[in-house]
Design a protein around this motif. Structure first.
Motif, PDB file in Angstrom:
ATOM      1  N   UNK A   1      49.558  41.417  41.084  1.00  0.00           N
ATOM      2  CA  UNK A   1      48.974  42.711  41.427  1.00  0.00           C
ATOM      3  C   UNK A   1      47.504  42.571  41.797  1.00  0.00           C
ATOM      4  N   UNK A   2      46.805  41.645  41.114  1.00  0.00           N
ATOM      5  CA  UNK A   2      45.392  41.426  41.435  1.00  0.00           C
ATOM      6  C   UNK A   2      45.234  40.916  42.863  1.00  0.00           C
ATOM      7  N   UNK A   3      46.129  39.999  43.269  1.00  0.00           N
ATOM      8  CA  UNK A   3      46.068  39.463  44.628  1.00  0.00           C
ATOM      9  C   UNK A   3      46.359  40.563  45.640  1.00  0.00           C
ATOM     10  N   UNK A   4      47.342  41.394  45.345  1.00  0.00           N
ATOM     11  CA  UNK A   4      47.663  42.490  46.262  1.00  0.00           C
ATOM     12  C   UNK A   4      46.477  43.439  46.410  1.00  0.00           C
ATOM     13  N   UNK A   5      45.789  43.701  45.306  1.00  0.00           N
ATOM     14  CA  UNK A   5      44.631  44.590  45.400  1.00  0.00           C
ATOM     15  C   UNK A   5      43.507  43.924  46.190  1.00  0.00           C
ATOM     16  N   UNK A   6      43.329  42.608  45.998  1.00  0.00           N
ATOM     17  CA  UNK A   6      42.337  41.889  46.802  1.00  0.00           C
ATOM     18  C   UNK A   6      42.669  41.979  48.285  1.00  0.00           C
ATOM     19  N   UNK A   7      43.960  41.797  48.627  1.00  0.00           N
ATOM     20  CA  UNK A   7      44.363  41.845  50.035  1.00  0.00           C
ATOM     21  C   UNK A   7      44.064  43.199  50.654  1.00  0.00           C
ATOM     22  N   UNK A   8      44.096  44.233  49.850  1.00  0.00           N
ATOM     23  CA  UNK A   8      43.857  45.581  50.378  1.00  0.00           C
ATOM     24  C   UNK A   8      42.379  45.960  50.358  1.00  0.00           C
ATOM     25  N   UNK A   9      41.643  45.464  49.351  1.00  0.00           N
ATOM     26  CA  UNK A   9      40.258  45.903  49.181  1.00  0.00           C
ATOM     27  C   UNK A   9      39.236  44.822  49.512  1.00  0.00           C
ATOM     28  N   UNK A  10      39.656  43.540  49.476  1.00  0.00           N
ATOM     29  CA  UNK A  10      38.718  42.449  49.716  1.00  0.00           C
ATOM     30  C   UNK A  10      37.861  42.116  48.513  1.00  0.00           C
ATOM     31  N   UNK A  11      38.197  42.630  47.324  1.00  0.00           N
ATOM     32  CA  UNK A  11      37.384  42.400  46.126  1.00  0.00           C
ATOM     33  C   UNK A  11      37.521  40.966  45.640  1.00  0.00           C
ATOM     34  N   UNK A  12      36.437  40.183  45.707  1.00  0.00           N
ATOM     35  CA  UNK A  12      36.473  38.790  45.268  1.00  0.00           C
ATOM     36  C   UNK A  12      36.635  38.695  43.763  1.00  0.00           C
ATOM     37  N   UNK A  13      36.204  39.708  43.025  1.00  0.00           N
ATOM     38  CA  UNK A  13      36.379  39.697  41.575  1.00  0.00           C
ATOM     39  C   UNK A  13      37.860  39.710  41.200  1.00  0.00           C
ATOM     40  N   UNK A  14      38.633  40.523  41.922  1.00  0.00           N
ATOM     41  CA  UNK A  14      40.080  40.540  41.681  1.00  0.00           C
ATOM     42  C   UNK A  14      40.687  39.173  41.964  1.00  0.00           C
ATOM     43  N   UNK A  15      40.244  38.548  43.036  1.00  0.00           N
ATOM     44  CA  UNK A  15      40.810  37.252  43.414  1.00  0.00           C
ATOM     45  C   UNK A  15      40.438  36.176  42.393  1.00  0.00           C
ATOM     46  N   UNK A  16      39.198  36.151  41.944  1.00  0.00           N
ATOM     47  CA  UNK A  16      38.792  35.174  40.932  1.00  0.00           C
ATOM     48  C   UNK A  16      39.598  35.343  39.651  1.00  0.00           C
ATOM     49  N   UNK A  17      39.821  36.593  39.283  1.00  0.00           N
ATOM     50  CA  UNK A  17      40.593  36.846  38.065  1.00  0.00           C
ATOM     51  C   UNK A  17      42.050  36.412  38.250  1.00  0.00           C
ATOM     52  N   UNK A  18      42.587  36.629  39.460  1.00  0.00           N
ATOM     53  CA  UNK A  18      43.959  36.208  39.739  1.00  0.00           C
ATOM     54  C   UNK A  18      44.095  34.694  39.609  1.00  0.00           C
ATOM     55  N   UNK A  19      43.110  33.942  40.115  1.00  0.00           N
ATOM     56  CA  UNK A  19      43.137  32.476  39.980  1.00  0.00           C
ATOM     57  C   UNK A  19      43.130  32.085  38.506  1.00  0.00           C
ATOM     58  N   UNK A  20      42.265  32.708  37.727  1.00  0.00           N
ATOM     59  CA  UNK A  20      42.182  32.379  36.296  1.00  0.00           C
ATOM     60  C   UNK A  20      43.497  32.659  35.576  1.00  0.00           C
ATOM     61  N   UNK A  21      44.091  33.811  35.861  1.00  0.00           N
ATOM     62  CA  UNK A  21      45.350  34.185  35.205  1.00  0.00           C
ATOM     63  C   UNK A  21      46.467  33.220  35.607  1.00  0.00           C
ATOM     64  N   UNK A  22      46.535  32.862  36.900  1.00  0.00           N
ATOM     65  CA  UNK A  22      47.569  31.935  37.368  1.00  0.00           C
ATOM     66  C   UNK A  22      47.384  30.553  36.745  1.00  0.00           C
ATOM     67  N   UNK A  23      46.138  30.130  36.584  1.00  0.00           N
ATOM     68  CA  UNK A  23      45.843  28.856  35.917  1.00  0.00           C
ATOM     69  C   UNK A  23      46.357  28.855  34.487  1.00  0.00           C
ATOM     70  N   UNK A  24      46.104  29.946  33.778  1.00  0.00           N
ATOM     71  CA  UNK A  24      46.553  30.049  32.391  1.00  0.00           C
ATOM     72  C   UNK A  24      48.077  30.027  32.306  1.00  0.00           C
ATOM     73  N   UNK A  25      48.737  30.655  33.276  1.00  0.00           N
ATOM     74  CA  UNK A  25      50.200  30.686  33.274  1.00  0.00           C
ATOM     75  C   UNK A  25      50.772  29.282  33.433  1.00  0.00           C
ATOM     76  N   UNK A  26      50.166  28.484  34.333  1.00  0.00           N
ATOM     77  CA  UNK A  26      50.621  27.100  34.517  1.00  0.00           C
ATOM     78  C   UNK A  26      50.418  26.307  33.235  1.00  0.00           C
TER      79      UNK A  26
END
Length: 390
Positions: A1-26
């Motif tokens: 959902x964070x990535x989808x919101x980044x794609x719509x809004x361009x918010x780099x904060x959302x994208x950075x958080x998405x990377x962190x969450x995906x890293x933790x999941x791995x």
């Protein structure tokens, strides 16, 4: 959902958080867990998206690595295998565009083709896979001049457009890709049917995307480029003026730190320069010099397009010297044209053009100063240009 919101809004904060969450999941998923491939693929997508926004090669290299791991562990008959293959091909292709590595590009083509072969005709995301396959085929055409690759790119991308409903959010992207490939074939064959169709579909792509969409600049840039090419073929000032306006809109829609900003600036500078050549407007020529100089300043030293943009800047400076007699412009043009040659690999198809430009500018300086060294260098580089021309 964070990535989808980044794609719509361009918010780099959302994208950075998405990377962190995906890293933790791995990290939280055991090596033998059936969901590990999906987690790796998601992390690769987040990293790749951040590369596209920031230009970070660390993110792109890591996207290639983790998505490659996902492909290696996902079963051959898994329904998501095609998606993982498609994503790996995408990040390899992006890395080729950044580094010029033909090995990455060949792998991108092979893997994207494998992704399509792994899906049935009625697969819901088949159009996306076809579009990506066409993208890398077109990139290889540009690197190798293979018409087979270009024709195949047009065919598969046309298939992607035809398979996508009118109101689908990805339709604009596929139309844009098709327009760019048709424009490339026009350059190779001179077919006005291809160019006119390219203008129609890129215009349709621009009209299909919301005004505030973060990707709108991409489609505007493509549309402006096609209009500019038609001007070059027909001399239509309406097309050239519209190309300037649309390319300017693309630049204005692009954040200052966006990795595509340099490309859009170079294109806009080019259309200002073309308009100067038609009208003699010094305002247009000055803007061509300034904007192309800005493009050169923001592009990385190792970018594969740097040499071409340096050559463009040298041309506009040389043109301004011819109008004003400024030796500062002429000397700068010589230096920049030489830098363009030095930045071009020996086997690159654009090397002859860079050499020719350097020879022409050196000859201009010889005619102005009488320097025999400039004349000798002009003869040498022009001879080399002839020798490397097929």
């Amino acid at each position: 959902m964070l990535v989808r919101r980044f794609e719509r809004t361009g918010s780099i904060n959302d994208l950075n958080r998405a990377v962190d969450v995906a890293d933790m999941a791995v990290d939280a998923t055991p090596q033998d867990h059936p969901d590990r491939a999906a987690c790796l693929n998601t992390l690769g997508n987040c990293l790749g998206s951040r590369f596209e926004r920031t230009g970070s090669m660390d993110d792109l290299n890591r996207a290639v690595d983790v998505t490659g791991k996902a492909v290696n562990i996902i079963p051959q008959n898994h329904p998501d295998r095609a998606i993982c293959l498609n994503n790996l091909g995408a990040w390899l292709g992006k890395r080729f565009k950044r580094t010029g590595s033909i090995d990455d590009l060949n792998r991108a083509v092979d893997i994207a083709g494998e992704a399509i072969n792994a899906t049935p005709q009625d697969y819901p995301n088949r159009a996306s896979l076809l579009n990506n396959f066409g993208n890398w085929l077109n990139s290889r055409f540009k690197r190798t001049d293979s018409m087979d690759d270009l024709n195949r790119a047009i065919d598969v991308t046309g298939e992607a457009v035809n398979a996508t409903p009118q109101d689908h959010p990805d339709r604009a992207a596929y139309l844009n890709s098709l327009g760019v490939w048709l424009s490339n074939r026009f350059e190779r064959t001179g077919s006005m049917d291809d160019l006119n169709y390219a203008i129609d579909v890129t215009n349709e792509a621009v009209n299909a995307i919301p005004q505030d969409h973060p990707g709108r600049a991409v489609y505007l840039n493509s549309f402006g480029t096609c209009l500019g090419k038609r001007f070059e073929r027909t001399g239509s000032m309406d097309d050239l003026n519209r190309a300037v306006d649309v390319a300017g809109e693309a630049v204005n829609a692009t954040p200052q730190d966006h990795p595509d900003q340099a490309s859009y600036l170079n294109n806009l500078g080019g259309w200002f320069g073309k308009r100067f050549q038609q009208t003699g407007s010094m305002d247009d020529l000055n803007r061509a010099v300034d904007i192309t100089g800005e493009a050169v300043n923001v592009i990385s030293q190792d970018h594969p397009d740097r040499a071409r943009w340096l050559s463009n800047l040298g041309n506009w400076l040389s043109n301004r010297f011819e109008r004003t007699g400024s030796m500062d412009d002429l000397n700068r043009a010589v230096d920049i044209a030489g830098e363009a040659v030095n930045a071009t690999p020996q086997d690159h198809p654009g090397r002859a053009g860079c050499l020719h430009n350097l020879g022409r500018i050196l000859n201009s300086r010889f005619e102005r100063t009488g320097s025999i060294n400039d004349l000798n260098c002009a003869v040498d580089v022009t001879t080399e240009a002839v020798d490397v021309t097929p």
